[in-house]
Design an enzyme around this catalytic site. Structure first.
Site, PDB file in Angstrom:
ATOM      1  NE  ARG A  46      33.698  74.715  -6.079  1.00 20.13           N
ATOM      2  CZ  ARG A  46      32.402  74.957  -5.782  1.00 20.13           C
ATOM      3  NH1 ARG A  46      31.603  73.970  -5.463  1.00 20.13           N
ATOM      4  NH2 ARG A  46      31.928  76.188  -5.805  1.00 20.13           N
ATOM      5  CE1 TYR A  98      52.724  58.701   1.770  1.00 19.52           C
ATOM      6  CE2 TYR A  98      50.553  59.698   1.996  1.00 19.52           C
ATOM      7  CZ  TYR A  98      51.910  59.818   1.801  1.00 19.52           C
ATOM      8  OH  TYR A  98      52.461  61.063   1.635  1.00 19.52           O
ATOM      9  CG  ASP A 170      46.227  53.766  -1.205  1.00 24.78           C
ATOM     10  OD1 ASP A 170      46.563  53.588  -2.388  1.00 24.78           O
ATOM     11  OD2 ASP A 170      46.637  54.726  -0.529  1.00 24.78           O
ATOM     12  CE  LYS A 195      53.314  59.164  -5.007  1.00 24.32           C
ATOM     13  NZ  LYS A 195      52.364  59.161  -3.946  1.00 24.32           N
TER      14      LYS A 195
HETATM   15  C1  LIG Z   1      50.054  54.456  -1.198  1.00 24.65           C
HETATM   16  C2  LIG Z   1      49.848  55.934  -1.214  1.00 24.65           C
HETATM   17  N1  LIG Z   1      48.615  56.416  -1.032  1.00 24.65           N
HETATM   18  C3  LIG Z   1      48.386  57.758  -1.036  1.00 24.65           C
HETATM   19  C4  LIG Z   1      49.403  58.655  -1.200  1.00 24.65           C
HETATM   20  C5  LIG Z   1      49.113  60.136  -1.200  1.00 24.65           C
HETATM   21  O1  LIG Z   1      49.087  60.615  -2.518  1.00 24.65           O
HETATM   22  P1  LIG Z   1      49.486  62.102  -2.958  1.00 24.65           P
HETATM   23  O2  LIG Z   1      50.910  62.317  -2.603  1.00 24.65           O
HETATM   24  O3  LIG Z   1      49.221  62.113  -4.441  1.00 24.65           O
HETATM   25  O4  LIG Z   1      48.584  63.032  -2.224  1.00 24.65           O
HETATM   26  C6  LIG Z   1      50.701  58.199  -1.409  1.00 24.65           C
HETATM   27  C7  LIG Z   1      51.806  59.169  -1.575  1.00 24.65           C
HETATM   28  O5  LIG Z   1      52.957  58.841  -1.510  1.00 24.65           O
HETATM   29  C8  LIG Z   1      50.926  56.790  -1.420  1.00 24.65           C
HETATM   30  O6  LIG Z   1      52.151  56.294  -1.583  1.00 24.65           O
END
Ligand SMILES: Cc1ncc(COP(=O)(O)O)c(C=O)c1O
Length: 377
Positions: A46, A98, A170, A195
């Protein structure tokens, strides 16, 4: 060094123990203590694991940051970063981040005393207006999701610095290959590595990179204490995905550009959002802070029926949530990424029932156009 070369030669091209090409999957939860009274770097997984460490160092190198941390998902990376804030703090976020990021603040963090103001960050003035005496952080995403709106990262980060706010970006849509927010002054970059970094729609993972060691130490405490870490196999899959990021991104971005232009001329399409497209309101700002328009776009059909028909008829693109894989993915924001957003708020922002989001994959542009054409007819 060229960014493409760095994806391969980032200090983790060889396993330090065996000399094997690439880092091994260290599938272990614990490690022998050499001296029983002394903590070791690898003590309990961890806290640290060699495969995860290789991924963490790789992403820190690619983003140009001090420390990198890997998490079990993008959401666990984001929620761990938000854990740096305290009850009574206020955060300003881009209104079209998001959906999940906004959701966790509005539900869980708000319950624990964190307040939030969501603004359209494509105009930095809106951030200034939203800052309160207890504002401690600014959360940005550019291009935004799913409307591909552009935020001037340097200008907004400058505001954050002036007001001593932690700036978090992000960078999932662009990846460090196309955009490096830490180099524009951000404090923390987060990713859904699920992604483009993972790249093959086969792993859920998240990453965070801090600009400084000090911030890194604080985030490590959260990572180690809460333990939202990826297993070694998942870390290894992301390491492998990153090696081909340039090849994938170059082609996916080129195809996205062609598709966006073609969609803009389609009789059943009324709007196309792609930051590389001439006429996109944020194009100049975007191209000054990123290399190319990326591989994400969204568009609106004339009617909701046409949009729903599109999802039924497409054959090559997968009608699915997520993005950044080798296969083109067509997602439906109102029922997927932004389903938890208040419907009136969604409508006001332009996330409407006729909006289709496309994550362009590695299929030939001509094949995608033919498929989209039959699905739009
Ligand atoms: C821009 C963005 N940030 C964060 C996330 C969240 O990521 P995760 O689905 O890997 O938890 C996503 C998920 O679609 C995303 O498109």
């Amino acid at each position: 060094m060229d960014k493409g070369t760095l994806l391969i030669h980032n200090g983790h091209e060889m396993d330090p123990v065996t000399g094997a090409l690439g880092v091994m999957v260290y599938q272990t939860s614990t490690y022998y203590r050499k001296v029983i009274t002394e903590m070791q770097e690898f003590d309990y997984s961890r806290g640290s694991n060699p495969t995860r460490k290789a991924l963490e160092e790789t992403i820190a190198t690619l983003e140009g940051g001090a420390k990198g941390y890997a998490f079990a998902s993008g959401m666990s990376a984001i929620s761990s970063v938000l854990g740096l804030l305290a009850a009574g703090d206020h955060i300003v976020i881009a209104e079209d981040v998001y959906g999940g990021s906004r959701y966790i603040i509005e539900t869980f963090y708000q319950r624990w005393g964190l307040t939030m103001t969501a603004v359209d960050t494509s105009n930095p003035e809106n951030i200034l207006k939203a800052i309160q005496p207890n504002t401690r952080a600014l959360f940005l995403e550019s291009p935004s999701n799913p409307l591909l709106k552009i935020t001037n990262l340097s200008a907004c980060i400058a505001i954050a610095k002036e007001h001593r706010l932690l700036s978090i970006v992000d960078n999932t849509f662009m990846t460090p290959y196309l955009q490096q927010p830490l180099k524009l002054g951000a404090d923390i970059v987060v990713h859904s590595a699920t992604k483009f970094l993972g790249g093959h729609s086969d792993v859920i993972s998240g990453l965070a990179v801090t600009a400084t060691e000090e911030l890194g130490q604080r985030l490590y405490q959260i990572q180690n204490s809460f333990g939202a870490v990826p297993g070694p196999w998942d870390a290894w899959l992301v390491i492998r995905g990153i090696k081909t990021l340039k090849a994938r991104m170059d082609m996916q971005q080129a195809t996205a550009g062609k598709l966006a232009e073609w969609l803009a001329g389609h009789k059943n399409v009324i709007a196309v959002n792609y930051p590389g497209l001439v006429g996109h309101p944020g194009r100049d700002v975007h191209l000054a802070q990123a290399v190319g328009g990326g591989a994400m776009l969204s568009f609106k059909t004339k009617t909701t029926e046409q949009a729903l028909g599109f999802y039924k008829k497409i054959k090559l693109a997968a009608a699915a949530p997520s993005l950044g894989g080798v296969e083109t993915i067509a997602s439906y924001p109102v029922k997927m990424s932004h389903i938890n957003m208040n419907a009136a708020e969604r409508e006001r922002m332009g996330i409407t029932d006729n909006l289709i989001r496309i994550a362009v994959g590695l299929e030939a542009a001509e094949d995608l156009m033919a498929d989209f054409d039959q699905a739009l007819s």
